[in-house]
Design an enzyme around this catalytic site. Structure first.
Site, PDB file in Angstrom:
ATOM      1  N   HIS A  41       0.822  -1.210   0.000  1.00  0.00           N
ATOM      2  CA  HIS A  41       0.000   0.000   0.000  1.00  0.00           C
ATOM      3  C   HIS A  41       0.855   1.259   0.000  1.00  0.00           C
ATOM      4  CE1 HIS A  41      -2.456   3.106   2.087  1.00  0.00           C
ATOM      5  NE2 HIS A  41      -3.328   2.713   1.171  1.00  0.00           N
TER       6      HIS A  41
ATOM      7  N   CYS B  47      -0.187  35.831 -16.245  1.00  0.00           N
ATOM      8  CA  CYS B  47       1.022  35.745 -15.427  1.00  0.00           C
ATOM      9  C   CYS B  47       0.708  35.463 -13.967  1.00  0.00           C
ATOM     10  CB  CYS B  47       1.830  37.029 -15.546  1.00  0.00           C
ATOM     11  SG  CYS B  47       0.966  38.467 -14.901  1.00  0.00           S
TER      12      CYS B  47
END
Ligand code: ADP
Ligand code: MG
Ligand code: MG
Length: 898
Positions: free
Chosen positions: A471, A846
Site C-alpha cells: 500500500h 502571469c
C-alpha cells in the site's frame, strides 16, 4: 434505467474497455480481456448507475449501516440471469454442496483507487459447501482455509467488524500449535479456526453469520456500493481531485484459487519497471496464497524473476500475455494474476502508476519501439504531475552521508525522490505536524488506507514491512512522494515511538532523511538540491514543443531564476516583479528614504540611488533572455510593505534621512491603510509619484540600450499594474514615452519597446476595448483578478475557503485553478474585446494559474498567446499546452465527422 448488469466470460462480453464510467476500470477491462479470449474467470459487472441509484434511494448511508437494506427486484432479475451463465460456464452451482461455485464481489470505479474500496472473496461458503469443496478438491486444508478467509472478510467488509479479534484468534491458535506462519497450520487447525471465527462473529454481531449464499451476495453488493462513501475513499478522492464520478461498479466473478498448494499462487506484475521505466517484467508473487496476501504484508512476496525457475511455463505464458496486454492497451499495464494448480488466470489489468522518471523513459521507449505515436505518448503516457515529480529535488551530497556512516538501513526504493523531516509514527501526528507547518517523515510498520491523510501530509514514507506493491509503495508512487518500503533492518516501536537499527535509535521528533531513489534511511537532515534532467526528458519535451501553439514564459525576478527558466525552455519572461529588487540589504535603506521623504526632491534623491541597481539587474536579465521578450512590471505593492517596523531599522532610516525617529514614526503611522490591497498601490503609486515610474522606465531603457550595444537583441515590455480605466494607462505611458525619448537621445541608440498593462481589476476587463487603444499587450494578473472578482481577500481566505471546498461550494481553490465559469469568462471577454480593438494585441497570463494544467488548457482553448509561470513549472506548462493542442485537434476531428 437501461441495462444494469453486464456479463463477461467464455470469450465474450457485453461491455468493453471504453465503458469505464459505467463499469468501472476493473469491470470494463475484465470485459475487454474476456472478449479478447484471455483466461479471465467469468462473471458480471453491476453498473455505477445502479450504485448511484442504490446509494441515493436505498436507505444506505454508510458502511455497516442499513443492514435491512435490500437490492431492488429488477436488479435481482438481471443478477440471477447473469449468475446462471457463470454457473453454466464454470459447471458449478452457487450454494451447491456437490459442485459449489464460489465468487468474489469486487469494487471498481472509473478511476483507479487502489485499496480504497472493498472486495469480498470466497463468497458462497457454508459448512456444507466447505465439506463439498474439500471432497471435490481432495484438500481439506484448502477448503477450511478458504472458509476462514471468507468469515474474516465478510465480517470485516460487510459487517464492519474490526479484523483485530480475528487476527487475535489466529495468533492464539498459531501460538498453541507452535506454528510460525499461517502455512504451518494443517486442515484440522484451520477447521478449528473456522469454529473460533464463527464464535467471534457471533459475539461481535449478536447473531450467527448468514449461510444463505444469496443473502451473502446481497449484503456484499450493498457493502461494496457503500464503500464508495467510506471515509478513506472520500478522502482519497479529495486528495487526488477525483470528481464527477457517480459511484463504484460491482464486479461479481467466479473464484479461482491461488491457495491450492505448491502449484498455485497469486501475484501482481507490471509490464515495465514503474520506478525507473526499464523494460522488464516487474512484480511480486506468493506461492499458495490468495489475492490480498501479496499486498497485506503478512508474508513477504518473492520477486517475479524467481517465478521463471519455480514455474517456467507459467512465467512464459505470463510474459507473453502481459506483453499482449501492453500492446493492446497501448500503455504500461499493472496486472493481477492467479495460478490455480498450474493454470494461469488474469484477474485485473489497468494502466500502471509510475514515477515521473519512469513515465518519460517509457514514453520515449514506446515511441522508439513503434508501439505508440508521439501524439499518443504526449497525451497518454506522461502527466504534468510526472514532470513536477521529475523536477523534484534530490540530496546534494549522497556520497557525504555514506562516508559519514549516517545510513541507518536500506529498504526497498519504492518511490524515488528525497524527503527530509522529523520523525512521526502515526498518520494523525503527521497531519497535525503538517498543519503546524512542520515537515515530517512518517514511519509505519506498514500502512493501510486509513493512513492516507497522514501519508499525504508527510515529506516521505517509510515502512518496515511490505514489498514494492505494498500500500505505502503504490500510494507514494502515485503522489511522487519518496518512499522506502519493507525496511526489515529496522524495528519500529509504536509504544515508545522509536525506530532502531539495533545500534542507533531515533525518537519521535528526531530529524531524518529518506532517499526513495536508493532506499536509504539517513539520520539527520540532508541538504536538498535541484532536480536532474535526462536525455529522455529533452527528447520528449522536443516532441511536446512541436505540437503546442501556446507559448510558455516564466515569472522571474532575478537573473538566476531567469537562467533556470530558460534552461527549462521558457520563451521569455512574462512577469518580472521589480519590487523584490528593493528588498536586498544594500537597497532597502534607499527605498525607505524614498517612501518616507516629505517631498518630491527627497524622493528623487533616493531614487537616484536606486537607479543603478535596477539598471544592472535589468541588464543582467536582458542578457540571459537575449532574443526573447521580457515583461517588466512597474512598482506594484502597497508602499507600507517596505516600511521599517523594527525600532533599530527606524533609527537607521532616521539617521540616513537626518530626521528624528519620532518624526519618522509619525510618518509611518500616517501611511497606514485599513485595506492596503485596495489602497495606494499599482499604477496609483506611479501616478501620484511619477518620479518612481520615471526612474524605473529609465533603468529599463538604459539597460536595454547597454545590452543592445553589446550586439544582443533586447525586447523590453513595460507593464503598468492595476489599471482600471484607460486614463491611468495613458498617464503612465506618457511618462514612459517621454523618458524613452530622453534616454535614446542620450545613448544615441533606439530600442523597440512595448507598453502594456496587467488586466487584474474587473473594470479593466470590462473596458478592455478602450484600454487596448493604449495597451500594446495585456497580461492577466489572475491572482488579483480572482481576488477582486470573487471578493476574496487572498490573505484571509484560510478561514473559510477550505470549508467551501470541502463542502463543494467551490470545486477547486480558485487561487490555484482558474475559476473558469467566473474569472475565466472575464479573461475571455477582455481578450476578445481587446483584440477587436487592436488585432495585434499580445495576450498572456502571469498569475499563479499560469502553472496549473487545467488553467493552461483553458488559456490554450481561448487562444491566449502565452502563459507565464515559475521556472520549475515551465516544463509542466509546456506539456499541458501540448496536451491541450492535441485534445483540441481531436475534438475538431470528431466534430468534423459529425
Ligand atoms: P482491489 O481493487 O483492492 O485490488 P480486487 O477486486 O482487485 O481489489 O481484489 C483484491 C484481490 O483479490 C486481488 O489481488 C485479486 O487478485 C483477488 N481476487 C479478486 N477476485 C478474485 C477471483 N475471482 N479469484 C481469485 N482472486 C480474486
Ligand atoms: Mg485489484
Ligand atoms: Mg496584481
Amino acid at each position: 434505467m437501461t441495462r444494469k448488469v453486464y456479463r463477461f466470460g467464455g470469450g465474450v462480453a457485453d461491455g468493453d474497455a471504453t465503458m469505464k464510467d459505467l463499469l468501472g476500470g476493473k469491470g470494463a477491462n475484465l470485459a475487454e480481456m474476456s472478449a479478447a479470449g484471455l483466461p479471465v474467470p467469468p462473471g458480471f459487472t453491476i453498473s455505477t448507475e445502479v450504485c448511484r441509484e442504490v446509494l441515493t434511494h436505498g436507505g444506505i448511508t454508510e458502511q455497516g449501516a442499513g443492514k435491512s437494506a435490500r437490492l431492488p427486484d429488477a436488479l435481482w432479475k438481471e443478477v440471477d440471469a447473469a449468475l446462471a451463465e457463470v454457473e453454466r460456464l464454470m459447471d458449478a452451482r452457487f450454494g451447491d454442496a456437490e459442485r459449489p461455485l464460489l465468487i468474489s464481489v469486487r469494487s471498481g470505479a472509473a478511476v483507479s483507487m487502489p485499496g480504497m474500496m472493498d472486495t469480498v472473496l470466497n463468497l458462497g461458503m457454508s459448512d456444507e459447501v466447505a465439506a463439498g469443496l474439500a471432497k471435490l478438491t481432495q484438500s481439506d486444508r484448502f477448503a477450511w482455509d478458504a472458509y476462514r478467509r471468507f468469515l474474516e472478510m465478510f465480517a470485516n467488509v460487510v459487517m464492519g467488524i474490526s479484523r483485530a479479534p480475528f487476527e487475535h484468534a489466529m495468533d492464539l491458535l498459531k501460538h498453541e500449535r507452535a506454528a510460525r506462519s499461517d502455512r504451518d497450520l494443517g486442515a484440522d487447525d484451520l477447521r478449528e479456526l473456522v469454529t473460533r471465527f464463527k464464535a467471534v462473529y457471533q459475539k461481535e454481531t449478536g447473531h450467527s453469520f448468514p449461510t444463505d449464499p444469496r443473502e451473502q451476495l446481497e449484503r456484499a453488493i450493498i457493502a461494496v456500493f457503500s464503500s464508495w462513501n467510506s471515509d478513506r475513499a472520500v478522502k482519497y478522492r479529495e486528495f487526488q481531485k477525483i470528481r464527477g464520478l457517480i459511484g463504484t461498479a460491482v464486479s461479481v466473478q467466479a473464484m479461482v484459487f491461488g491457495n491450492m498448494g505448491e502449484s498455485s499462487g497469486t501475484g501482481v506484475c507490471f509490464t515495465r519497471n514503474p520506478a525507473n521505466g526499464d523494460k522488464e517484467l516487474y512484480g511480486e508473487y506468493l506461492i499458495d496464497a490468495q489475492g490480498e496476501d501479496v499486498v497485506a504484508g503478512t508474508r513477504t512476496p518473492e520477486p517475479i524473476s524467481t517465478l521463471k525457475d519455480r514455474m517456467p511455463e507459467i512465467y512464459e505464458q505470463l510474459a507473453a500475455l502481459t506483453e499482449n496486454l501492453e500492446r493492446h492497451f497501448r500503455n504500461v499495464q499493472d496486472i493481477e494474476f492467479t495460478v490455480q494448480q498450474g493454470k494461469l488466470f488474469i484477474l485485473q489489468t489497468r494502466h500502471g502508476k509510475r514515477t515521473g522518471r519512469a513515465a518519460v523513459k517509457i514514453a520515449v521507449d514506446m515511441v522508439a519501439e513503434g508501439r505508440v505515436s508521439k501524439d499518443e505518448a504526449i497525451l497518454n503516457l506522461v502527466e504534468p504531475a510526472h514532470l513536477d515529480q521529475l523536477l523534484h529535488p534530490h540530496f546534494a551530497d549522497e556520497a557525504g552521508y555514506r562516508r559519514d556512516n549516517r545510513v541507518l538501513a536500506k529498504g526497498l526504493a519504492a518511490s524515488p525522490g528525497a524527503g527530509v523531516g522529523t520523525l512521526v509514527f502515526h498518520a494523525d501526528d503527521a497531519e497535525a505536524a503538517r498543519a503546524r507547518g512542520e515537515k515530517v517523515i512518517l514511519a509505519r510498520v506498514e500502512t493501510s488506507p486509513e493512513d492516507v491523510a497522514g501519508m499525504h501530509a508527510a515529506e516521505g514514507i517509510l515502512t518496515s514491512r511490505g514489498g514494492m506493491t505494498s500500500h505505502a509503495a503504490v500510494v507514494a508512487r502515485g503522489w511522487g512522494k519518496p518512499c522506502v518500503a519493507g525496511c526489515h533492518d529496522i524495528v519500529i516501536d509504536y509504544a515508545n515511538k522509536t525506530l532502531s537499527n539495533g545500534k542507533v535509535t531515533l525518537h519521535e521528533g528526531d530529524w531524518m532523511s529518506l532517499n526513495g531513489t536508493t532506499g536509504e534511511l539517513i539520520s539527520g537532515a540532508e541538504r536538498l538540491t535541484d532536480a536532474l534532467v535526462s536525455d529522455d526528458f529533452q527528447v520528449f519535451m522536443g516532441w511536446v514543443d512541436q505540437v503546442r501553439t501556446l507559448r510558455v514564459r516564466t515569472n522571474a525576478d532575478t537573473p538566476r531564476d531567469a537562467g533556470v527558466a530558460r534552461a527549462f525552455g521558457a520563451e521569455g519572461i512574462g512577469l518580472c516583479r521589480t519590487e523584490h529588487m528593493f528588498f536586498q540589504e544594500d537597497r532597502i535603506l534607499a527605498m525607505r528614504q524614498m517612501i518616507l521623504s516629505d517631498d518630491e526632491r527627497g524622493r528623487r534623491k533616493a531614487l537616484a540611488l536606486l537607479l543603478p541597481y535596477q539598471r544592472d539587474d535589468f541588464a543582467a536579465i536582458f542578457r540571459i533572455m537575449e532574443g526573447l521578450p521580457v515583461t517588466i512590471r512597474l512598482l506594484d505593492p502597497p508602499l507600507h510593505e517596505f516600511l521599517p517596523h523594527e525600532p533599530r531599522q527606524q533609527e537607521d532610516v532616521a539617521k540616513a534621512m537626518q530626521m528624528s525617529v519620532e518624526r519618522l514614526r509619525s510618518r509611518i503611522t500616517l501611511m497606514h491603510e485599513s485595506n492596503p490591497m485596495l489602497g495606494h498601490r499599482g499604477c496609483r503609486l506611479g501616478i501620484t509619484h511619477a518620479e518612481i515610474t520615471e526612474m524605473q522606465a529609465r533603468a529599463i531603457l538604459e539597460a536595454a540600450c547597454i545590452v543592445k550595444k553589446e550586439g544582443k537583441t533586447v525586447m523590453p515590455e513595460i507593464m503598468v499594474p492595476l489599471v482600471g480605466i484607460v486614463a491611468e494607462l495613458t498617464h503612465q505611458k506618457n511618462v514612459v514615452d517621454r523618458v524613452a525619448k530622453e534616454v535614446f537621445a542620450e545613448q544615441g541608440i533606439v530600442v523597440e519597446y512595448l507598453v502594456g498593462t496587467m488586466i487584474e481589476v474587473p473594470r479593466a476587463a470590462l473596458a478592455a476595448e478602450s484600454i487596448a487603444e493604449e495597451a500594446q499587450f495585456f497580461s492577466f494578473g489572475t491572482n488579483d483578478l480572482t481576488q477582486l472578482t470573487l471578493g476574496f481577500s487572498r490573505d484571509d481566505v484560510g478561514s473559510f475557503l477550505p470549508k467551501y471546498i470541502a463542502a463543494g461550494i467551490y470545486a477547486d481553490d480558485p487561487f490555484k485553478t482558474l475559476d473558469i465559469a467566473g474569472v475565466g469568462q472575464l479573461v475571455k471577454l477582455a481578450k476578445d474585446r481587446g483584440r477587436a480593438r487592436r488585432p495585434s494585441l499580445k495576450v498572456g497570463i502571469c498569475g499563479e494559474h499560469g502553472g496549473d494544467p487545467r488553467s493552461i488548457a483553458f488559456c490554450a482553448e481561448i487562444g491566449l498567446d502565452y502563459v507565464s509561470c515559475s521556472p520549475f513549472r515551465v516544463p509542466i506548462a509546456r506539456l499541458a499546452a501540448g496536451q491541450a493542442a492535441l485534445k483540441s485537434r481531436g475534438i475538431r476531428e470528431k466534430s468534423g465527422e459529425a
